[in-house]
Design a protein around this motif. Sequence first.
Motif, PDB file in Angstrom:
ATOM      1  N   LEU A  39      61.043  93.388  15.545  1.00 33.79           N
ATOM      2  CA  LEU A  39      61.481  93.811  16.865  1.00 33.79           C
ATOM      3  C   LEU A  39      62.928  94.281  16.845  1.00 33.79           C
ATOM      4  O   LEU A  39      63.268  95.320  17.410  1.00 33.79           O
ATOM      5  CB  LEU A  39      61.334  92.596  17.791  1.00 33.79           C
ATOM      6  N   ILE A  40      63.784  93.504  16.198  1.00 33.72           N
ATOM      7  CA  ILE A  40      65.199  93.867  16.138  1.00 33.72           C
ATOM      8  C   ILE A  40      65.356  95.224  15.440  1.00 33.72           C
ATOM      9  O   ILE A  40      66.107  96.085  15.896  1.00 33.72           O
ATOM     10  CB  ILE A  40      65.992  92.775  15.388  1.00 33.72           C
ATOM     11  N   ALA A  41      64.605  95.406  14.364  1.00 30.65           N
ATOM     12  CA  ALA A  41      64.687  96.687  13.650  1.00 30.65           C
ATOM     13  C   ALA A  41      64.308  97.829  14.585  1.00 30.65           C
ATOM     14  O   ALA A  41      64.934  98.889  14.595  1.00 30.65           O
ATOM     15  CB  ALA A  41      63.772  96.661  12.425  1.00 30.65           C
ATOM     16  N   GLN A  42      63.276  97.598  15.391  1.00 31.80           N
ATOM     17  CA  GLN A  42      62.831  98.650  16.308  1.00 31.80           C
ATOM     18  C   GLN A  42      63.859  98.874  17.414  1.00 31.80           C
ATOM     19  O   GLN A  42      64.190 100.010  17.753  1.00 31.80           O
ATOM     20  CB  GLN A  42      61.471  98.250  16.906  1.00 31.80           C
ATOM     21  N   LEU A  43      64.384  97.772  17.955  1.00 31.26           N
ATOM     22  CA  LEU A  43      65.310  97.900  19.092  1.00 31.26           C
ATOM     23  C   LEU A  43      66.634  98.532  18.666  1.00 31.26           C
ATOM     24  O   LEU A  43      67.243  99.279  19.436  1.00 31.26           O
ATOM     25  CB  LEU A  43      65.566  96.521  19.717  1.00 31.26           C
ATOM     26  N   LEU A  44      67.065  98.257  17.443  1.00 33.94           N
ATOM     27  CA  LEU A  44      68.359  98.805  16.992  1.00 33.94           C
ATOM     28  C   LEU A  44      68.322 100.323  16.900  1.00 33.94           C
ATOM     29  O   LEU A  44      69.370 100.976  16.919  1.00 33.94           O
ATOM     30  CB  LEU A  44      68.756  98.201  15.644  1.00 33.94           C
ATOM     31  N   THR A  62      68.198  80.934  14.695  1.00 30.66           N
ATOM     32  CA  THR A  62      67.586  80.980  13.372  1.00 30.66           C
ATOM     33  C   THR A  62      66.880  82.314  13.200  1.00 30.66           C
ATOM     34  O   THR A  62      66.045  82.692  14.013  1.00 30.66           O
ATOM     35  CB  THR A  62      66.560  79.834  13.216  1.00 30.66           C
ATOM     36  N   HIS A  63      67.240  83.018  12.130  1.00 27.97           N
ATOM     37  CA  HIS A  63      66.692  84.351  11.930  1.00 27.97           C
ATOM     38  C   HIS A  63      66.397  84.566  10.452  1.00 27.97           C
ATOM     39  O   HIS A  63      66.946  83.875   9.597  1.00 27.97           O
ATOM     40  CB  HIS A  63      67.685  85.413  12.415  1.00 27.97           C
ATOM     41  N   THR A  64      65.566  85.540  10.152  1.00 23.80           N
ATOM     42  CA  THR A  64      65.322  85.875   8.751  1.00 23.80           C
ATOM     43  C   THR A  64      66.587  86.504   8.176  1.00 23.80           C
ATOM     44  O   THR A  64      67.405  87.061   8.917  1.00 23.80           O
ATOM     45  CB  THR A  64      64.170  86.885   8.611  1.00 23.80           C
ATOM     46  N   PRO A  65      66.758  86.422   6.850  1.00 26.67           N
ATOM     47  CA  PRO A  65      67.954  87.030   6.237  1.00 26.67           C
ATOM     48  C   PRO A  65      68.070  88.508   6.572  1.00 26.67           C
ATOM     49  O   PRO A  65      69.153  89.000   6.894  1.00 26.67           O
ATOM     50  CB  PRO A  65      67.715  86.806   4.741  1.00 26.67           C
ATOM     51  N   ARG A  66      66.948  89.226   6.509  1.00 20.95           N
ATOM     52  CA  ARG A  66      67.020  90.657   6.793  1.00 20.95           C
ATOM     53  C   ARG A  66      67.419  90.893   8.244  1.00 20.95           C
ATOM     54  O   ARG A  66      68.159  91.831   8.555  1.00 20.95           O
ATOM     55  CB  ARG A  66      65.678  91.340   6.512  1.00 20.95           C
ATOM     56  N   CYS A  67      66.934  90.043   9.111  1.00 17.19           N
ATOM     57  CA  CYS A  67      67.272  90.184  10.528  1.00 17.19           C
ATOM     58  C   CYS A  67      68.777  90.002  10.720  1.00 17.19           C
ATOM     59  O   CYS A  67      69.417  90.775  11.438  1.00 17.19           O
ATOM     60  CB  CYS A  67      66.496  89.156  11.341  1.00 17.19           C
ATOM     61  N   ASN A  78      74.924  94.722  10.304  1.00 14.90           N
ATOM     62  CA  ASN A  78      75.194  96.133   9.998  1.00 14.90           C
ATOM     63  C   ASN A  78      75.289  97.004  11.240  1.00 14.90           C
ATOM     64  O   ASN A  78      75.790  98.122  11.177  1.00 14.90           O
ATOM     65  CB  ASN A  78      74.094  96.700   9.090  1.00 14.90           C
ATOM     66  N   ALA A  79      74.727  96.513  12.328  1.00 14.45           N
ATOM     67  CA  ALA A  79      74.609  97.377  13.504  1.00 14.45           C
ATOM     68  C   ALA A  79      75.950  97.579  14.201  1.00 14.45           C
ATOM     69  O   ALA A  79      76.089  98.490  15.012  1.00 14.45           O
ATOM     70  CB  ALA A  79      73.590  96.801  14.483  1.00 14.45           C
TER      71      ALA A  79
END
Lengths: 338, 338
Positions: free
Chosen positions: B113-118, B131-136, B142-143
């Motif tokens: 979701l974050i990838a899509q929203l960014l 708590t989030h995944t490392p990639r998240c 990076n954003a």
Amino acid sequence: MDHARKLPTMTDVARKAGVSPMTVSRALKSDGLVSEDTRARILKAADELGYVLDSTASSLRSQKSDFVAVTIPSINNANFADTVGALNEGLKPRGLQILLGYTNYDMHEEERLIAQLLRRKPLAVVVTGGTHTPRCRRLLENAHVPVIETWDLPENPLHHVIGFSNAQAVQSMVDHFVAKGLTRIAFVGGDTDRDTRGLDRRRGFVAAMQRHGLDATRLIAAGPPPISMREGAEVMARLLDTAPDTQAVICVSDLSAFGALSACQRRGIAVPGQISIAGFGNFEVGAICVPSITTIDPSPKDIGARVARLICRVLDGDAPEPVLDHLAPRLLLRESSI
Amino acid sequence: MDHARKLPTMTDVARKAGVSPMTVSRALKSDGLVSEDTRARILKAADELGYVLDSTASSLRSQKSDFVAVTIPSINNANFADTVGALNEGLKPRGLQILLGYTNYDMHEEERLIAQLLRRKPLAVVVTGGTHTPRCRRLLENAHVPVIETWDLPENPLHHVIGFSNAQAVQSMVDHFVAKGLTRIAFVGGDTDRDTRGLDRRRGFVAAMQRHGLDATRLIAAGPPPISMREGAEVMARLLDTAPDTQAVICVSDLSAFGALSACQRRGIAVPGQISIAGFGNFEVGAICVPSITTIDPSPKDIGARVARLICRVLDGDAPEPVLDHLAPRLLLRESSI
DNA sequence: CTCCCTTATGATAACGTTATCATTCACAAA
DNA sequence: TTTGTGAATGATAACGTTATCATAAGGGAG
């Protein structure tokens, strides 16, 4: 956060991967027209740069968004939330993004919201209810976008409709009580024209009572929407004072019905022994509480799923004719009514 | 709807009003740099053409959107809905639009979701939990966008935090019961690591019990989140069978607490006479039901309002330092506990 | 060996708006 | 009269992507 730094663009990725931006664009959308090792190189470069595609530019150039605009009266209503949740699930496989707005049961707020949402050029617009301001109707008509009205059966549909008759649903509830021999029936709900679905339910109550030749004046106003558990309890207390001979109460929603039930319990009034209670919406509280509450199930998730399917059909170029999907909510008889 | 027809653009409005597109742009955003009669002419032309500004193009050119991305575990949870509602109210005056996503209590879904929203280049990102995944985490870092974590106190905050300690809140509940002389206390909640806030509450329970030298093994798993009224009722029935000497039950939320209460009522177990029940979240049902349910109020609307205020401050160039807003949920003693 | 077709890639322009700089005009001050 | 000032408007280019057309390389049929 460092706002100043510029984010990498497709051109940066292209340079790093030694290809043209066009190839990056193709690689990122899995066009199939990019060789496997080029794609791998591009994805690696994009990842290393922390590149994120800019949907804004993409939408502008391709002249299509992946937004579906949705307006609901309130975010804090499990029925509408269920519809939106199911809609979201149904749209996810297509990568469509819901743009949600809350009208706060106010047609003018809906108009403002629609005007704002249309600026994003959504692929479709889903609204709750079939009553809108004239300018709102005009905006939607001019947008040349599929519009879906839900949770209602509008007299003059804008376009597609996936809904049911709120009035008819409550009539069936009245019929049920009358068949059980109850005659002194009250209706608890709002009386403002803000919540048109609530008003329709009230109208259905009056129509059914009159059809049975019964007194339809036990109409208890519960203030402006949303009508919550608390208002249901307050109004029930008032009703017990002013019309203690009431045999049954039909509430505009399960939430107010649960409040009414609590008010009875606080006064030691037996439900359904002394008074029957019914709600609307099949909220979870009505299924779990003791006694469980008789209600009408409008299948909110089904509405959302159907809307999602319709939108997908429309996007596939299917469904040229306006769809009128007339649902029939089910009466759920539970412990709170004889 | 007629998809083929092209919608009017600013250039069309400009031509019709006899001005340049630039002047139209200025007139539509009330720049103050357009003479009154020119503006009137332009607004009239825009209205007659049914012109709607294209936010996509606007965002691309000005390199700023008016989106605030928000992720919550579930749309159908009155607590999170309240937070989003208050946030929305607070952002409305600025004309900001919430972009809402549901993680379904799944960190990987959150990442997706974050990838899509960014991609929409939001002005700020609001997430539920810490708590989030490392990639998240990497995506958010990076954003270069302000990030606000809510409803939790993360060990390693990404950026701003507006939340509270779920563990501490439950500890205060345990302390209260122990002070009342209760020792055989059970905790009802999930045991998967999906709902991290639920797990924190469970951890708080265990820690407090151990601190008091009490048995902390009455942990009843209620399956994966969301844990609803129905699961609360089922789990309570199980608990009454397996550990009938339990004196108090602390539930992961008011919803499961209400289910537990209903299960007791169905079995004729007196609450709080035989068993005390407590929940979490201050949902309306807990305030209205009979007996009303002791709970902890995390002030969801306050969280939303504070997040809105923080975002506005950040947009004004204020708040350069990461903000850590540590809230203290209140214990609400009600009828369901002695 | 030529021709044609396919596959992979690139060059160019365009989506609709607004940032920026330039221009015009009226009017007051010198 | 000249100069300066500010208000109103216009001209131009650019935001980051992708639609579209063009090109190059490879490979099989004739």
